[in-house]
Design a protein around this motif. Structure first.
Motif, PDB file in Angstrom:
ATOM      1  N   ARG A 159      -0.578   5.849   6.572  1.00  0.00           N
ATOM      2  CA  ARG A 159       0.366   6.821   5.989  1.00  0.00           C
ATOM      3  C   ARG A 159       1.639   6.894   6.815  1.00  0.00           C
ATOM      4  O   ARG A 159       2.749   6.918   6.276  1.00  0.00           O
ATOM      5  N   LEU A 160       1.492   6.915   8.137  1.00  0.00           N
ATOM      6  CA  LEU A 160       2.656   7.013   9.008  1.00  0.00           C
ATOM      7  C   LEU A 160       3.457   5.713   9.035  1.00  0.00           C
ATOM      8  O   LEU A 160       4.684   5.725   9.146  1.00  0.00           O
ATOM      9  N   ALA A 161       2.744   4.586   8.934  1.00  0.00           N
ATOM     10  CA  ALA A 161       3.413   3.295   9.058  1.00  0.00           C
ATOM     11  C   ALA A 161       4.108   2.859   7.768  1.00  0.00           C
ATOM     12  O   ALA A 161       5.086   2.098   7.830  1.00  0.00           O
ATOM     13  N   GLN A 162       3.648   3.309   6.619  1.00  0.00           N
ATOM     14  CA  GLN A 162       4.148   2.781   5.345  1.00  0.00           C
ATOM     15  C   GLN A 162       5.665   2.846   5.200  1.00  0.00           C
ATOM     16  O   GLN A 162       6.301   1.826   4.895  1.00  0.00           O
TER      17      GLN A 162
ATOM     18  N   TYR B  17      -5.347  -7.293   6.810  1.00  0.00           N
ATOM     19  CA  TYR B  17      -4.063  -6.696   6.431  1.00  0.00           C
ATOM     20  C   TYR B  17      -4.316  -5.399   5.664  1.00  0.00           C
ATOM     21  O   TYR B  17      -4.971  -5.405   4.626  1.00  0.00           O
ATOM     22  N   VAL B  18      -3.812  -4.295   6.190  1.00  0.00           N
ATOM     23  CA  VAL B  18      -4.070  -2.985   5.584  1.00  0.00           C
ATOM     24  C   VAL B  18      -2.851  -2.432   4.865  1.00  0.00           C
ATOM     25  O   VAL B  18      -2.945  -1.421   4.172  1.00  0.00           O
ATOM     26  N   LEU B  19      -1.699  -3.071   5.050  1.00  0.00           N
ATOM     27  CA  LEU B  19      -0.479  -2.607   4.385  1.00  0.00           C
ATOM     28  C   LEU B  19       0.468  -3.786   4.234  1.00  0.00           C
ATOM     29  O   LEU B  19       0.602  -4.607   5.136  1.00  0.00           O
ATOM     30  N   LYS B  20       1.105  -3.876   3.080  1.00  0.00           N
ATOM     31  CA  LYS B  20       2.065  -4.959   2.833  1.00  0.00           C
ATOM     32  C   LYS B  20       3.220  -4.420   2.008  1.00  0.00           C
ATOM     33  O   LYS B  20       3.019  -3.747   0.995  1.00  0.00           O
TER      34      LYS B  20
ATOM     35  N   LEU C 244       2.093   7.997  16.396  1.00  0.00           N
ATOM     36  CA  LEU C 244       0.656   8.158  16.643  1.00  0.00           C
ATOM     37  C   LEU C 244       0.367   8.961  17.901  1.00  0.00           C
ATOM     38  O   LEU C 244      -0.779   9.334  18.162  1.00  0.00           O
ATOM     39  N   ARG C 245       1.408   9.243  18.689  1.00  0.00           N
ATOM     40  CA  ARG C 245       1.200   9.936  19.976  1.00  0.00           C
ATOM     41  C   ARG C 245       1.610  11.406  19.899  1.00  0.00           C
ATOM     42  O   ARG C 245       2.143  11.862  18.940  1.00  0.00           O
TER      43      ARG C 245
END
Length: 249
Positions: A81-84, A110-113, A248-249
């Motif tokens: 969600r954060l990376a998309q 691969y979890v997101l493209k 993430l931190r």
């Protein structure tokens, strides 16, 4: 608090192995952790059966099962969600294909493209698995894992597969590539997954500074050649990975 000595000792063994880049003998574990010798051997046998440790000629190292547990945790956190939006922006800014990948076992998943309208077609669809030693995203993660974990992942591999006739075919060859990637802080592969496609990747770290994922950027091979100035693209990938790490931190 309930006392479960076997569980506490097992966790202590795993944590001690995780703190070392070299195999540790059972005797050394007994001395370091104060565990009875008979109990240590029993626990190591069970941990080995579960894939959490691997016995080598010179001692024990963490097994691939430990990384699987880490990946399970990863699936429950907000990484995707954060990376998309960051991965999407990277794709648009570079007119390329951007991916987010993790390692499960010895494979890149691969979890997101995200693709721009001008990006080239690549096979790294969400859910696709590839040998991690062939992919830039896999290498970006492997390069910053403890060497003992990498050894555990691949020591049983009698022969590495290739998709295009390129890429490392032994653990020694892989370690040489990972050493270079570690020094650079990012990884690159040319046509090892898809002919004519090159990928640049950088690791994403969790709150403990452990590499848990990588962002990759794939472009046509004629865009990324040995004569190409890759620094602008590398900087964009590094910046995207750093931004996800910060979230993430």
């Amino acid at each position: 608090m309930a006392e479960v000595p076997a569980l506490r000792r097992s966790i202590a063994i795993l944590r001690h192995l995780a703190s070392s880049n070299r195999p540790i003998t059972a005797g050394a574990l007994v001395r370091a952790l104060g565990i009875p010798r008979s109990s240590a051997y029993e626990l190591l046998t069970v941990l080995e059966e579960l894939g959490l440790v691997v016995r080598t000629e010179s001692g024990y190292v963490l097994g691939a099962g430990v990384h699987e547990l880490g990946s399970s945790y990863l699936r429950t956190n907000p990484l995707q969600r954060l990376a998309q939006p960051i991965v999407r922006q990277l794709a648009e800014e570079t007119s390329a294909t951007a991916q987010l990948a993790v390692i499960r076992g010895w494979e890149t998943v691969y979890v997101l493209k995200e693709q721009s309208l001008k990006s080239v077609a690549v096979i790294t669809a969400t859910g696709v698995r590839m040998p991690s030693y062939l992919t830039a995203t896999g290498r970006a993660i492997l390069a910053h894992l403890p060497k003992s974990e990498v050894l555990a992942m691949f020591q049983s591999e009698s022969g590495f597969v290739t998709r295009t006739g390129q890429g490392p075919t032994t653990v020694k060859a892989l370690n040489a590539i990972l050493a270079q990637d570690r020094r650079a802080g990012w990884a690159i592969e040319h046509g090892e997954v898809t002919p004519g496609i090159s990928t640049i990747a950088a690791p994403v770290y969790d709150v403990l500074s452990r590499p848990i994922a990588a962002i990759g950027l794939s472009l046509a091979g004629d865009v990324l050649t040995e004569d190409t100035d890759t620094e602008p693209l590398v900087n964009k990938v590094l910046a995207a990975a750093a931004e996800v790490t910060a979230k993430l931190r």
